[in-house]
Every structure is written in C-alpha cells, then in structure tokens.
Design a protein around this motif. Sequence first.
Motif, mmCIF file in Angstrom:
data_model
loop_
_atom_site.group_PDB
_atom_site.id
_atom_site.type_symbol
_atom_site.label_atom_id
_atom_site.label_comp_id
_atom_site.label_asym_id
_atom_site.label_seq_id
_atom_site.Cartn_x
_atom_site.Cartn_y
_atom_site.Cartn_z
ATOM 1 N N HIS A 34 0.815 -1.209 0.000
ATOM 2 C CA HIS A 34 0.000 0.000 0.000
ATOM 3 C C HIS A 34 0.854 1.266 0.000
ATOM 4 O O HIS A 34 0.313 2.369 -0.090
ATOM 5 C CB HIS A 34 -0.903 0.036 1.230
ATOM 6 N N ARG A 171 -5.823 1.712 -0.423
ATOM 7 C CA ARG A 171 -6.136 1.023 -1.667
ATOM 8 C C ARG A 171 -6.990 -0.200 -1.343
ATOM 9 O O ARG A 171 -7.019 -0.677 -0.211
ATOM 10 C CB ARG A 171 -4.875 0.590 -2.422
ATOM 11 N N GLU A 172 -7.694 -0.692 -2.340
ATOM 12 C CA GLU A 172 -8.578 -1.835 -2.109
ATOM 13 C C GLU A 172 -7.775 -3.052 -1.671
ATOM 14 O O GLU A 172 -6.731 -3.372 -2.230
ATOM 15 C CB GLU A 172 -9.345 -2.153 -3.393
ATOM 16 N N ASP A 173 -8.307 -3.732 -0.675
ATOM 17 C CA ASP A 173 -7.635 -4.924 -0.164
ATOM 18 C C ASP A 173 -8.642 -5.771 0.603
ATOM 19 O O ASP A 173 -9.782 -5.347 0.836
ATOM 20 C CB ASP A 173 -6.466 -4.541 0.735
ATOM 21 N N THR A 174 -8.205 -6.944 1.005
ATOM 22 C CA THR A 174 -9.048 -7.874 1.755
ATOM 23 C C THR A 174 -8.536 -8.008 3.176
ATOM 24 O O THR A 174 -7.336 -8.211 3.399
ATOM 25 C CB THR A 174 -9.054 -9.259 1.091
ATOM 26 N N ARG A 176 -7.872 -10.028 6.340
ATOM 27 C CA ARG A 176 -7.732 -11.439 6.689
ATOM 28 C C ARG A 176 -7.734 -11.674 8.197
ATOM 29 O O ARG A 176 -7.981 -12.784 8.652
ATOM 30 C CB ARG A 176 -6.421 -11.980 6.114
ATOM 31 N N GLU A 241 -15.132 -13.039 2.839
ATOM 32 C CA GLU A 241 -14.154 -12.173 2.198
ATOM 33 C C GLU A 241 -14.598 -10.721 2.386
ATOM 34 O O GLU A 241 -15.579 -10.270 1.799
ATOM 35 C CB GLU A 241 -14.029 -12.508 0.716
ATOM 36 N N ILE A 242 -13.877 -9.995 3.238
ATOM 37 C CA ILE A 242 -14.218 -8.611 3.540
ATOM 38 C C ILE A 242 -13.291 -7.712 2.725
ATOM 39 O O ILE A 242 -12.110 -7.546 3.052
ATOM 40 C CB ILE A 242 -14.075 -8.299 5.042
ATOM 41 N N ILE A 243 -13.811 -7.145 1.645
ATOM 42 C CA ILE A 243 -13.028 -6.271 0.774
ATOM 43 C C ILE A 243 -13.327 -4.824 1.143
ATOM 44 O O ILE A 243 -14.482 -4.427 1.239
ATOM 45 C CB ILE A 243 -13.354 -6.532 -0.707
ATOM 46 N N VAL A 244 -12.279 -4.042 1.357
ATOM 47 C CA VAL A 244 -12.444 -2.638 1.753
ATOM 48 C C VAL A 244 -11.568 -1.757 0.870
ATOM 49 O O VAL A 244 -10.535 -2.196 0.361
ATOM 50 C CB VAL A 244 -12.072 -2.425 3.237
ATOM 51 N N ASP A 245 -12.004 -0.508 0.679
ATOM 52 C CA ASP A 245 -11.219 0.426 -0.134
ATOM 53 C C ASP A 245 -11.316 1.851 0.391
ATOM 54 O O ASP A 245 -10.919 2.800 -0.278
ATOM 55 C CB ASP A 245 -11.651 0.371 -1.600
#
Length: 285
Positions: A34, A171-174, A176, A241-245
């Motif tokens: 990032h 930036r977009e990521d997951t 974990r 799957e938690i995707i955040v941006d």
Amino acid sequence: DTFPRASHESIMDIALVTPLTDLLFVYTTVPWHHVDYAQSIGRNTVGYTIRNFHPIDTANTERSYKVRNVITGKLSTYDVRTGVIDPGSILVRNDQFSHSFSYEPTAYGQFEVTAYITTPAVQFMGNDTVKYMQFFKDTYAYDDGTAEFGFGISGESTTGAMIACKFPIFREDTIRGIDIFFNQTRNKFTDDLRFKICIWKNKDGKPGDTLYISQDADDCTPDTSRGLLSFTRYSLPLSREIIVDDTIFIGIQQLQEDFLNIGYDVSHDNRKNIFVNITGSWYSV
C-alpha cells in the motif's frame, strides 16, 4: 563519578538527546504493497535535538542522515546542515526529509534511518548518532508495538458495549485478520472473558453499518500466553471475504461487564480515532 566536578565539565560532548520521531503521519506502518498509495502520510522533516554540554566553548556541528534499505542494501545519503550551538544550550532543528518509501517486489519493507552529527574529533563520540527502523509488512498500525497502559469498558450495564478504531485505507484490499494485544492480568483474570470481532463501515466519521461480526461459535478470548508485547492475530473465516477500499472501523463487542485490558501505547495518542458505544450511540473517547 570519582573525579571532581570541574573535570567532568571539561569534557567536549555535543550529543543527540532525543530519539528520531516517527517518519509517518497518522500510522506507524502500513501494508508494504500500500506504500505507493499512501505517500501523503510520509513526514517531510527529520528532527534533531542537540545539546552542547561544554560550559564554555561554542560548537559547530553538521547534521546529516541516511536511509538504508535493509532488504536490498541500497543506501541514500542526504545533505549536510550546519549549526552553531552555544555552550550549555540546546539546538532544536527540523530538517527536510527528502526520502520517500517506495514499494519494491520484496516480501516486506525494512528501512534503517540514521541521523547523526559531525563534530570535532576531540569530542566524546558515544552519543552522536540515533537510528530508527521503519517496517512495512501486512498491517495498518497506530502504535509502536509497546503498551504502557491498558483500556476498556467495565461496570454495570456494559455487557454488549462496543469499542471501534478508525482506519483509513489507501487502496482496495481484503481483511484477513485483526491483531490485538491484551495486557496480562493477575491470576489470568481476563483469559476467559469473551468478545466478538467487529468491522463497521464509515458513516460521517463514526462507525456505521456492520460489515462483519463474528458468530457465537467463533467468540474470542484474550490471549496473554504469547509473551510480553506479543500481539494475537484473530483471523477471519476464509468464507467471509471482507473487501475494503475506504475508511473502516475495526473493534470488538464485549460479552460481559468486565475490563478486557486492551494494550494502549501512550507515546502515540490516538484517542481521536477510538469510539465507544454503550447505550446505542457512538462517541469519541
């Protein structure tokens, strides 16, 4: 200490008397991949606090710093700045920090930043250099890894209370997992206390809709068995799957009225990013 005071005062000693400040604004680290998206959090100054311990002589000093990529070995050295320090006084300077941390295809980033002063050879050299190690791995963090205090919510009617910490994401990521450090308690009092892991969306600078909350079967407890200042990673199920941006809030919901004793780093005051909810409304601590 066996010599007279006058002989101590004759020592030519120009010393750096404070450690390097953090080299990032807001966070102490961000995920390595990032970094290129998070250039706005890099500081543009490196601070020096220098003391001339000699009671009579003025000192001329040169201030410099260098940045070494520990993984690749690349070394960058930056301009010399000159300053005059009166006897028995302190010189405080914030020089331009010109180095930008940039992503490279390595497993993680590690940079050794060395600030030093150049003074006459006759002076004592044992305290003319300070170093700071900047890591970039897989986490966002506000703290430096040490917990001098503990915090939490306790008392009547606090079962179900929630604590959330604000995290701007670059930036977009997951997500974990979530790393939490719990202070050890007498007779392992907190080891059986349960809580849920929670993630919330951002709503006007406070926690909003719930993105994730762990299920009853996945209730967590504080893990204090890993040793002093060791964090525990509470992993999210692979099926979620938690995707955040963007900005999110990460925290816990406690399931009893007892104090969980979460570690708090007092050298990095981030109370403005911490929110609690006891009665149904969020407020900053």
